[in-house]
Each structure stands twice: as structure tokens, then as C-alpha cells.
Design a protein around this motif. Structure first.
Motif, PDB file in Angstrom:
ATOM      1  N   GLY A  21      40.277 118.357  -8.212  1.00 44.12           N
ATOM      2  CA  GLY A  21      38.881 118.783  -8.293  1.00 44.12           C
ATOM      3  C   GLY A  21      37.958 117.754  -8.924  1.00 44.12           C
ATOM      4  O   GLY A  21      36.738 117.903  -8.867  1.00 44.12           O
ATOM      5  N   GLY A  45      35.859 120.722 -11.172  1.00 42.67           N
ATOM      6  CA  GLY A  45      35.907 120.988  -9.742  1.00 42.67           C
ATOM      7  C   GLY A  45      36.768 122.149  -9.288  1.00 42.67           C
ATOM      8  O   GLY A  45      37.158 123.024 -10.073  1.00 42.67           O
ATOM      9  N   ALA A  46      37.060 122.136  -7.980  1.00 41.52           N
ATOM     10  CA  ALA A  46      37.599 123.308  -7.272  1.00 41.52           C
ATOM     11  C   ALA A  46      38.861 123.892  -7.896  1.00 41.52           C
ATOM     12  O   ALA A  46      38.949 125.099  -8.120  1.00 41.52           O
ATOM     13  CB  ALA A  46      37.860 122.946  -5.813  1.00 41.52           C
ATOM     14  N   ASP A  59      35.096 116.635  -6.778  1.00 41.82           N
ATOM     15  CA  ASP A  59      33.970 117.488  -6.384  1.00 41.82           C
ATOM     16  C   ASP A  59      32.643 117.057  -6.997  1.00 41.82           C
ATOM     17  O   ASP A  59      31.631 117.025  -6.304  1.00 41.82           O
ATOM     18  CB  ASP A  59      34.271 118.946  -6.750  1.00 41.82           C
ATOM     19  CG  ASP A  59      35.318 119.543  -5.826  1.00 41.82           C
ATOM     20  OD1 ASP A  59      35.168 119.372  -4.611  1.00 41.82           O
ATOM     21  OD2 ASP A  59      36.278 120.142  -6.321  1.00 41.82           O
ATOM     22  N   PHE A  60      32.648 116.756  -8.280  1.00 40.78           N
ATOM     23  CA  PHE A  60      31.380 116.399  -8.933  1.00 40.78           C
ATOM     24  C   PHE A  60      31.441 115.059  -9.654  1.00 40.78           C
ATOM     25  O   PHE A  60      30.450 114.336  -9.721  1.00 40.78           O
ATOM     26  CB  PHE A  60      30.956 117.506  -9.901  1.00 40.78           C
ATOM     27  CG  PHE A  60      30.905 118.862  -9.262  1.00 40.78           C
ATOM     28  CD1 PHE A  60      30.048 119.090  -8.188  1.00 40.78           C
ATOM     29  CD2 PHE A  60      31.727 119.896  -9.686  1.00 40.78           C
ATOM     30  CE1 PHE A  60      30.008 120.331  -7.556  1.00 40.78           C
ATOM     31  CE2 PHE A  60      31.697 121.131  -9.063  1.00 40.78           C
ATOM     32  CZ  PHE A  60      30.840 121.360  -7.994  1.00 40.78           C
ATOM     33  N   LYS A  81      23.896 120.934  -6.585  1.00 40.37           N
ATOM     34  CA  LYS A  81      25.153 120.600  -5.921  1.00 40.37           C
ATOM     35  C   LYS A  81      26.269 121.537  -6.379  1.00 40.37           C
ATOM     36  O   LYS A  81      27.081 122.000  -5.578  1.00 40.37           O
ATOM     37  CB  LYS A  81      25.521 119.144  -6.227  1.00 40.37           C
ATOM     38  CG  LYS A  81      26.856 118.753  -5.632  1.00 40.37           C
ATOM     39  CD  LYS A  81      27.051 117.271  -5.525  1.00 40.37           C
ATOM     40  CE  LYS A  81      28.381 117.008  -4.822  1.00 40.37           C
ATOM     41  NZ  LYS A  81      28.525 115.662  -4.336  1.00 40.37           N
ATOM     42  N   THR A 100      30.330 111.864  -7.682  1.00 44.53           N
ATOM     43  CA  THR A 100      29.062 111.784  -6.957  1.00 44.53           C
ATOM     44  C   THR A 100      28.127 110.797  -7.645  1.00 44.53           C
ATOM     45  O   THR A 100      27.978 110.796  -8.864  1.00 44.53           O
ATOM     46  CB  THR A 100      28.375 113.154  -6.851  1.00 44.53           C
ATOM     47  OG1 THR A 100      28.212 113.678  -8.147  1.00 44.53           O
ATOM     48  CG2 THR A 100      29.199 114.092  -6.008  1.00 44.53           C
ATOM     49  N   TRP A 123      33.212 128.510  -2.492  1.00 43.67           N
ATOM     50  CA  TRP A 123      34.545 128.910  -2.969  1.00 43.67           C
ATOM     51  C   TRP A 123      34.633 130.402  -3.290  1.00 43.67           C
ATOM     52  O   TRP A 123      35.736 130.932  -3.436  1.00 43.67           O
ATOM     53  CB  TRP A 123      34.938 128.123  -4.233  1.00 43.67           C
ATOM     54  CG  TRP A 123      34.836 126.633  -4.105  1.00 43.67           C
ATOM     55  CD1 TRP A 123      34.926 125.893  -2.953  1.00 43.67           C
ATOM     56  CD2 TRP A 123      34.622 125.700  -5.159  1.00 43.67           C
ATOM     57  NE1 TRP A 123      34.771 124.563  -3.231  1.00 43.67           N
ATOM     58  CE2 TRP A 123      34.598 124.408  -4.581  1.00 43.67           C
ATOM     59  CE3 TRP A 123      34.458 125.820  -6.540  1.00 43.67           C
ATOM     60  CZ2 TRP A 123      34.398 123.253  -5.331  1.00 43.67           C
ATOM     61  CZ3 TRP A 123      34.262 124.666  -7.293  1.00 43.67           C
ATOM     62  CH2 TRP A 123      34.229 123.397  -6.693  1.00 43.67           C
ATOM     63  N   ARG A 162      28.166 123.951  -3.752  1.00 39.90           N
ATOM     64  CA  ARG A 162      29.588 123.717  -3.541  1.00 39.90           C
ATOM     65  C   ARG A 162      30.406 124.921  -4.006  1.00 39.90           C
ATOM     66  O   ARG A 162      31.276 125.419  -3.289  1.00 39.90           O
ATOM     67  CB  ARG A 162      30.006 122.449  -4.302  1.00 39.90           C
ATOM     68  CG  ARG A 162      31.463 122.035  -4.147  1.00 39.90           C
ATOM     69  CD  ARG A 162      31.804 121.508  -2.764  1.00 39.90           C
ATOM     70  NE  ARG A 162      31.096 120.291  -2.452  1.00 39.90           N
ATOM     71  CZ  ARG A 162      31.563 119.056  -2.672  1.00 39.90           C
ATOM     72  NH1 ARG A 162      32.764 118.899  -3.176  1.00 39.90           N
ATOM     73  NH2 ARG A 162      30.840 117.989  -2.360  1.00 39.90           N
ATOM     74  N   VAL A 163      30.099 125.410  -5.207  1.00 36.62           N
ATOM     75  CA  VAL A 163      30.897 126.512  -5.758  1.00 36.62           C
ATOM     76  C   VAL A 163      30.695 127.785  -4.926  1.00 36.62           C
ATOM     77  O   VAL A 163      31.629 128.575  -4.757  1.00 36.62           O
ATOM     78  CB  VAL A 163      30.574 126.740  -7.247  1.00 36.62           C
ATOM     79  CG1 VAL A 163      31.352 127.915  -7.801  1.00 36.62           C
ATOM     80  CG2 VAL A 163      30.898 125.478  -8.062  1.00 36.62           C
TER      81      VAL A 163
END
Lengths: 267, 267
Positions: free
Chosen positions: B146, A121-122, B149-150, A165, B153, A173, A169-170
Motif C-alpha cells: 500500500g 495505503g490499501a 497508493d499515496f 486523492k 505520488t 475500496w 482512492r479509498v
């Protein structure tokens, strides 16, 4: 290299070819006597007029031990500043740690871009996107058989597959000036959908050649007004009898594709 | 080191502590003068009686350039054969390429295990699982922000979150003798569910200490009759005033937890 510099080189070369530098000492012609750096240099000399990017995959260098890292550094130095260099490393860790990987790819190796795995993730992707003047290339829909295991599973609520997704989502960013996605050519039938998801981002497309991807379909559905594609070939060029001829052949196919699907950059 | 050897050491030490060797030259005590190998050796000397595993994160070594790889190799050699060594590298690529990463982790570095990112699926994980006598530790539910984020889900059809799908699917590819999962301590409330998903596999648990994970909750819900946990602490030990005392403190908490939740291994 920034996006403007990349697109300018695509127009100059009439090519969006990326050559994957994944040297396997067991497959190199015997005349190189196992000298990976000499092999890489000969491939670079033979192909540099027909490609805009090189993509060494770090695994092949790490497998050579400490020497491999030196060879990777020297290979990237030999490529020089006129090509876009992608460290295909598929890294990603907690934010504190991804910063160190970014330092490795961008400072130690001198690459323009690194490939990044999105699972964490982020905060795992951010440090690559935040590096001034450098790029992150995030895995979306990969070219291997295992892409079916998780990337295609549909996410409840969003009603989109995981790869979509990830792209949506990315893309929040990082803008198209520093973010690309890996979209495998073996999933060519998906490119219209992928392009809809991210109209402006470049896609790095592995899977042409040995893996069986369809270049024409990828171009038809994947190109955008800035070209929007870097198409990679590794084994198909490295182990061709004449790597220069193999690269030139792909460059010519790409030039034709640009005429058809991206005429504003064609000449 | 095989599972029997690992469990035997857990019983001997009454500890399932893994010490993360993530050296940051800027945070090391000034007395080391930036000498990362000397710093690592001092941490290893101070902690080896209280831990069963070490986990160097490759990012910290790659960021040091070529020298970093040598330091990593020498650090692992210094640890020796009596501790389980995890190359925390979070690798994963198409099958052909993952084989090279496996060679790097297991042959070049001499690690017992490598952490692996699951996004690319079966053929990307397989080469790590297929390596005789070695382990793959696959990211399931990580300790960073993060992870939301995925990983959380929900997958339509399966009606399970991505991390659960990863655990179920990957557990079909490798048995508990060569496969573990990364499950972050910062998600301690999830450990009952994680243990239900994979009753027999070891979990590598980062996030204790600086990241705020709850050791007691992780043990209560995460232990199994073979212990089933390797709990990692990196910064909380490395940069403690007395790394040995910090490791001993955690070892004692773990000994207590074993008495309560895993009495058959307790003494």
C-alpha cells in the motif's frame, strides 16, 4: 450498527451529534475525584437523548495506563447498543498488523467503527473495511493546523490535493455502508468540494466548538439525503457547566439544519 | 537512550539489528501454551547479545485485550535499559491528543521511541519530538504494498514524491538526536535517494526477511558514518526454529556490512 440503523436514529433524535469522550482528569470537575469512568457515565447519562454517536479517543485512555483500557471497555459497554460507537484511534499498519488493530477495536472494545490513517495505503485500510458489520473512518482533511503540511499539497498528474486523492482512492475500496471520512469542520469552506468528491459517504466532522468550526456552513454544504454527517463535539460538551444542556443546544441547531438542508429526514 | 548511547551499543555489538516482538499466539511453538510473555522472554534471552533494539508492535498486544497491555509493559521491563526500545504504534493525532499518546509510549510503556504517522502534520508529530530524552520515528516510505497508493505520488510545485516531502519537512522539526524515519527495505533501490534527503538521521528499516527486503543493498546505500540504520526482523526471528541462531546470522551479515560501508565503527 449498520447505515440503516444509524440513519433511523438520526431521524428519531433529529440529531447527528457525536459526543467525543476524551476525559482529561485535570479538567474534570473536582466532584469526580479523578474517577474517569464515573465522569464518562455522567456525561453519557446527560447526553444520550441528544446524540446518536459517541467517540472515545483512545489516546486519553492509553495515557491512563492499564486501568485506562478497562475504563474504555466499560465506557463503551455503558453506552450500550443504541448509539454508534467510534474508537477514535487513527490506526493503520501493514495488512498483517492492521488485522490485529481491527480485532482490538471491534472485538475487545466492541466499537462499531474505528478511525484509520491512510498514509500506508490499501492493505493498511483493508482489514478494517473487511470486518463484517463494522466501519472504517479514514482521515481525509483533518481539523488541526498540521493538516496544511501534507494534506493540501497538490498531486501532479491527478492535479488534486492529497486529501482528495485519498477520498477518491479509498472510496474505491469501501462503499458508503462501511466507510466514512474524517473531514474537519475548521475547513468548512471545503465542504462543497468534499461532498462532490464523495456524494454518498458519511463524514465524521470534528472541530466544532473549541476548535472553531462553523456548524451552519458544514451542514449547508456537507449534508446529503441520508444526512451524511456525524458532527463531533468533545471539550465543548465534556467541560460545559451542564453537558446535557450543551448537547441539547447542538441538537437543536442540528434539527434546524435538517429542516433546511435535509427535509426528507426532518420532522 | 540517546544517540551516543545507541551508536556505542552498535559498535559494541557490531550489530544494528532490531528484533520485532510481534507475538502471534497461533504461530508460537506449542510448548509455550499460548503464554506470550514467556515466549517474548525466551526470544529476548536468545537474541539480546546480537541486537541493539527491540520493537514490539502495539497491535499484537492490543489484540490480546487488557492482558496484552500488561504483557507489553512487562516485556519492555524485561528488555531492560541496555537496548533501545521502540513502541511501534504508528500514532498521530491533533497536538492536544498526541501528547497523551506520548505519555502512553514513554511513561506507561517506558519505550525510548515511538513510530508516528505523518498525515496530520506538524502539531501531530511535535509532542513526540518535544518529549525530553525520547525519539519519534516518522513513517516515510513503508515496506508494504500500500505504500504505492499515496507515498509515491509526486507533489506539484515541489516535484518530489510525498515520502520525500515528508522527510524534508519533518527533518525541519527534529534533529537526528531525536528523530528517525521508517524506510522499508522492500524499497532498497531507493536508499541512495533517501540517504541524500536526510544524510544524518537514523532510518528504521522493516521488511527484511519475510517481506523480502535486500539487506546488502540497504546497507550499501543507507549507511552513514554513525551507522544510520536500525534493521528490523520480526517473523524471521520469532518463528525461526532457533531464534538466537537467526539473530546471530543477521548480526554477522551486519558486521560484514559495517566493515565495508562503515569502517570507522567496525572492529
Amino acid at each position: 450498527m449498520d447505515k440503516e440503523g444509524l440513519v433511523r436514529r438520526i431521524v428519531e433524535k433529529q440529531s447527528f451529534l457525536c459526543v467525543g469522550l476524551d476525559p482529561d482528569p485535570d479538567k474534570m470537575p473536582p466532584s469526580f475525584n479523578g474517577d474517569v469512568l464515573a465522569f464518562n457515565r455522567s456525561v453519557i447519562d446527560a447526553t444520550r437523548d441528544y446524540c446518536v454517536a459517541y467517540k472515545p479517543n483512545t489516546a486519553f485512555y492509553e495515557a491512563l495506563g492499564i486501568d485506562g483500557m478497562l475504563i474504555l471497555q466499560e465506557t463503551i459497554a455503558y453506552i450500550g447498543k443504541d448509539h454508534f460507537v467510534i474508537a477514535d484511534a487513527k490506526r493503520g499498519d501493514i495488512g498483517n498488523t492492521s488485522r490485529y488493530y481491527a480485532r482490538f477495536a471491534f472485538d475487545t472494545l466492541g466499537a462499531d467503527a474505528i478511525t484509520v490513517a491512510p498514509y500506508m495505503g490499501a492493505d493498511s485500510v483493508g482489514p478494517f473495511l473487511d470486518y463484517p458489520g463494522k466501519w472504517a473512518i479514514v482521515l481525509a482533511l483533518t481539523s488541526n493546523s498540521g493538516s496544511a503540511d501534507f494534506q493540501h499539497t497538490v498531486q501532479e498528474g491527478d492535479n488534486v490535493p492529497l486529501y482528495a486523492k485519498v477520498m477518491r482512492r479509498v472510496a474505491e475500496w469501501g462503499d458508503p455502508d462501511r466507510l466514512m471520512f474524517v473531514c474537519g469542520a475548521t475547513q468548512a469552506e471545503k465542504f462543497a468540494e468534499l461532498r462532490d468528491l464523495c456524494p454518498d459517504h458519511f463524514f465524521l466532522v470534528p472541530g466544532i466548538g473549541v476548535q472553531g468550526g462553523d456548524l451552519a456552513a458544514v451542514c449547508r454544504y456537507g449534508m446529503n439525503p441520508s444526512c451524511g454527517l456525524l458532527v463531533n463535539s468533545s471539550r465543548g460538551i465534556l467541560y460545559a457547566e451542564d453537558p446535557g444542556a450543551a448537547a441539547r443546544g447542538l441538537q437543536r441547531q442540528m434539527q434546524e439544519a435538517m429542516k433546511k438542508f435535509c427535509p426528507e429526514l426532518s420532522r
